[in-house]
Scaffold this active site. Structure first.
Site, PDB file in Angstrom:
ATOM      1  CD  GLU A 332       8.171   7.848  21.945  1.00 54.83           C
ATOM      2  OE1 GLU A 332       7.626   8.616  22.734  1.00 54.83           O
ATOM      3  OE2 GLU A 332       8.539   6.699  22.272  1.00 54.83           O
ATOM      4  N   GLY A 501      -4.651  -9.113  -9.506  1.00 53.74           N
ATOM      5  CA  GLY A 501      -3.382  -9.796  -9.678  1.00 53.74           C
ATOM      6  C   GLY A 501      -2.919 -10.531  -8.440  1.00 53.74           C
ATOM      7  CB  THR A 514      -5.405  -8.443 -14.182  1.00 52.02           C
ATOM      8  OG1 THR A 514      -5.682  -7.041 -13.989  1.00 52.02           O
ATOM      9  CG2 THR A 514      -5.765  -9.183 -12.910  1.00 52.02           C
ATOM     10  CG  ASP A 542      -9.496  -8.039  -7.333  1.00 48.90           C
ATOM     11  OD1 ASP A 542      -9.065  -9.207  -7.214  1.00 48.90           O
ATOM     12  OD2 ASP A 542      -9.698  -7.505  -8.441  1.00 48.90           O
ATOM     13  CB  CYS A 604      -8.512 -18.558 -19.812  1.00 49.15           C
ATOM     14  SG  CYS A 604      -8.677 -17.568 -18.300  1.00 49.15           S
ATOM     15  CB  CYS A 611     -10.271 -20.738 -16.844  1.00 45.56           C
ATOM     16  SG  CYS A 611      -8.569 -21.277 -17.040  1.00 45.56           S
TER      17      CYS A 611
END
Length: 747
Positions: A332, A501, A514, A542, A604, A611
């Protein structure tokens, strides 16, 4: 008690129209005769599970007659005379049976079973119930099940098929063999019952009835309950609840362990509510230990025989920690995410949430004290392993489906056993599913995703610009999706969130987002969702989610090592090594878009230059497309850009396809940068597969393969590079965090 929204959704779904089969059964059972149900309760613990069912039966007098039999420790003053709480709940107690032989040793337990067997036949002859509901694994319950079975009374057993420890397992499984119908709480318990040759048509996977109450337990005045039991100076999350019972198969060791627990709690120096143990053999010695150490008079301790369940819920929900070996701790308490320390072997086989820390060999004070330091004050995701708050409606419908004209004799289903079958009362598969959330720069998406990776339903809204609007919209969409899931016959196991991010997945916090998602740094996503939905919540980047999606549903399935590169507005990635996702020491692993492929390349968004993302992302292509458009070098014959439409990456791709040499050169440079990044990955990780995902993947795949042939070492040139065939990798990856974890967690 405030009933949760989902409960009423489920109740409306199941009770608005009774099935024709149930009506036919009622007529067949004797001119719509009510089903006479006897509920027998033996102690405070089983009443907490049986009470929600009793309330449900009581609300439907047109279908049921309820008889309540009270026996066991309910009627003993030393254990709180807990029969009074049944009266306070406004139930008429038909019979009180004094069945406990005092002594609190092994012989007394046996004699108590014998005394109950002597007294129960007269009661059952008088009540003549159609069915008896028996709960759990206590020795009193064994006497009830034995009496009912020998007197040809149908038995419904609650919480069969579970595995814990000590003699309780044997008693529980013995009751299973006597019972005619079974209500179990978890999928594992259901499979155990099937493996024990029980008829699957008589097994209901409903969840634990107590969760119907737990998940609706919202009490704004919980501080008054805390002060009443622990004192006016105690704060929420700054006290401990201790509940420890004897282990009947090793009484001597369990008493020693209890002594060590009390010593550790004294040293830990936090206000502690100690509940007296149950009536099992060894409990008398445990009480002596409490008194020897002066627990009842110690300023940091409050020792009590019983706490009403409604108040006990609030006490454990707001405790800094719970410690002991009660099943309540591993079952519980997970509904609230309260930290639990499970001591010894009494619950060793239970399925548990991540809030439970096991100290199986609790043989020193230091071990227990260390566990207290590790657990106290933490907050874990709410767990719904044992129920989703809809058990009682399922059980009532199950009771209505019982055909009293069917033969009483049980039939056992010997092997081969049916595999992975879960039916509700209408024999319709209830789909195990996850809520998946994808936080993109433009859109916010929520989906119901099945175990097979099917997106059952998807919801899309524009992603708001402010934190408050965004978090409120996430909560609103998830609540609506969870309610819809009930109608779609999907059982939601948890929530998975994919966001841009840097993310701390252990705490469910977005550390740095981001630039596309504003006001999204140091954001705790887990707590508000878990508190609102009473579901466990997972959060990850992501790119990592794309890799998880490939591992469970895509081309990475079954592979030990592979890398996913996701090409979209930005460039992200995820690394699977030895079947596990790599996060890195500061959760910055697989930031593959920020691999530098040129020392003098374009700026970038990360602040560096050269990059991969500065060359190959959607933002980079949009930047180059705008330059060409401003110089009137983008459009070729067959192309046009409306005045109200922003120039973007797709226009550049279209121009390249129509023969624009400058556009083709930009795409080739972007693909080359991505290809060099993949070469670096091959030389660093040496994966067996690289998967390109996202909207730009198909435009880059051939250039990337060319660069690998030109630049990579011969030993890695055979590594396959493919385009993902998943449509929604972020949503599927978010769902996979839930589906993988909730279906395999057995400690």
């Amino acid at each position: 008690m405030r009933t949760p929204f989902l409960f009423w959704q489920f109740q409306e779904l199941y009770f608005k129209n009774l099935s024709k089969r149930n009506k036919q059964i009622m007529e067949k059972n004797g001119n719509n005769r009510k089903l006479r149900v006897c509920v027998a309760t033996c102690n405070r613990a089983d009443y907490s599970k049986l009470a929600p069912i009793m309330f449900g039966i009581k609300t439907e007098p047109e279908f049921f007659e309820l008889d309540v039999v009270v026996l066991g420790s309910h009627l003993i003053d030393d254990y709180g005379n807990t029969y009074r709480m049944i009266e306070q709940d406004d139930f008429d107690i038909n019979t009180r049976l004094h069945t406990i032989v005092r002594g609190e040793d092994e012989a007394a337990m046996v004699e108590s079973v014998g005394l109950a067997l002597v007294k129960l036949p007269d009661v059952l002859n008088r009540l003549k119930p159609d069915i008896m509901i028996v709960h759990g694994d206590r020795f009193d319950a064994l006497a009830l099940a034995t009496s009912a079975a020998l007197m040809n009374i149908r038995i419904l057993h609650i919480e069969g098929g579970e595995v814990s420890g000590t003699i309780d397992d044997s008693i529980r499984h013995a009751i299973t063999k006597l019972a005619h119908y079974h209500v179990c709480c978890t999928r594992s318990a259901e499979q155990h019952l099937i493996s024990m040759c029980e008829d699957h048509d008589r097994i209901l996977l409903a969840g634990c009835p107590s969760y119907d109450k737990l998940l609706s337990a919202k009490n704004k005045d919980y501080m008054s309950i805390i002060r009443m039991w622990l004192g006016d100076d105690v704060k929420s999350k700054d006290y401990i609840v201790a509940l420890q019972h004897p282990v009947t198969t090793d009484i001597k060791h369990s008493i020693k362990m209890f002594e060590l627990t009390l010593d550790a709690l004294i040293s830990f120096n936090k206000r502690t509510l100690v509940l007296f143990p149950n009536i099992d053999a060894g409990s008398k010695e445990m009480v002596r230990v409490m008194r020897k150490k002066g627990i009842e008079h110690h300023p940091n301790f409050r020792a009590v025989k019983h706490v009403p369940f409604d108040q006990f819920i609030q006490l454990v929900a707001h405790a800094g920690c719970m410690i002991g070996n009660s099943s309540c701790g591993v079952r519980e308490v997970g509904a609230f995410g309260t930290p639990v320390i499970n001591l010894g072997t009494r619950q060793i086989g239970r399925e548990t949430g991540e809030n439970v820390l096991h100290v199986r060999d609790a043989d020193t004070q230091d071990k227990i004290l260390q566990a207290l330091h590790l657990q106290f004050g933490k907050q874990y995701p709410c767990s719904k392993i044992y129920g989703d708050g809809n058990a009682v409606p399922r059980i009532l419908k199950f009771l209505k489906s019982i055909d009293l004209q069917e033969p009483l004799q049980k039939k056992f289903c010997f092997p081969p056993v049916k595999e992975n079958i879960s039916q509700d009362i209408d024999h319709i598969l209830e789909t195990l599913s996850a809520l998946a959330v994808d936080l993109g720069g433009t859109n916010l998406r929520v989906a119901i995703v099945s175990m097979k990776g099917e997106i059952v339903k998807k919801y899309t809204q524009f992603n708001p610009k402010t934190y408050e609007e965004r978090i409120n919209l996430i909560l609103q969409m998830c609540v609506e999706a969870a309610a819809e899931a009930v109608k779609l016959n999907c059982r939601i196991l948890g929530v998975g969130i994919s966001t841009g991010g840097r993310v701390n997945p252990r705490e469910g916090i977005v550390l740095h987002s981001t630039k596309l998602i504003q006001e999204w740094n140091s954001v705790d996503l887990r707590t508000p969702l878990s508190d609102t939905l009473h579901l466990p919540v997972w959060v990850d980047n992501d790119g990592n989610c794309a890799a998880l999606a490939e591992r469970k549903f895509g081309q990475g399935k079954g592979l030990e090592n592979f890398v996913t590169l996701i090409t979209g507005t930005g460039i992200g990635g995820g690394i699977i090594h030895q079947h596990e996702l790599i996060h890195g020491s500061s959760f910055c692993a697989a930031e593959l878009g920020h691999l530098v492929v040129s020392l003098d390349g374009p700026d970038c968004s990360c602040g560096s230059h050269g990059c991969i993302e500065a060359y190959a992302s959607g933002m980079a292509l949009q930047r180059e497309a705008k330059k060409l458009h401003d110089e009137d070098l983008l459009l070729v014959e067959g192309m046009s850009v409306p005045k109200d439409e922003a120039v973007g990456a797709l226009h550049l791709i279209q121009a390249a396809k129509l023969g624009n040499a400058k556009a083709q050169s930009i795409l080739r440079t972007a693909g080359t940068a991505l290809g060099l990044g993949v070469v670096n990955i091959l030389h660093t990780m040496n994966p067996s597969l690289v998967i390109l995902s996202g909207v730009l993947a198909s435009h880059y795949i051939h250039i990337v393969k060319d660069i690998i042939r030109q630049q990579a070492l011969s030993s890695v040139q055979d590594v396959d590079v493919v385009v993902s065939d998943l449509v929604d990798p972020a949503l599927l990856g978010a769902a996979s965090m839930v589906l993988d974890y909730t279906t395999r967690r057995i400690y």
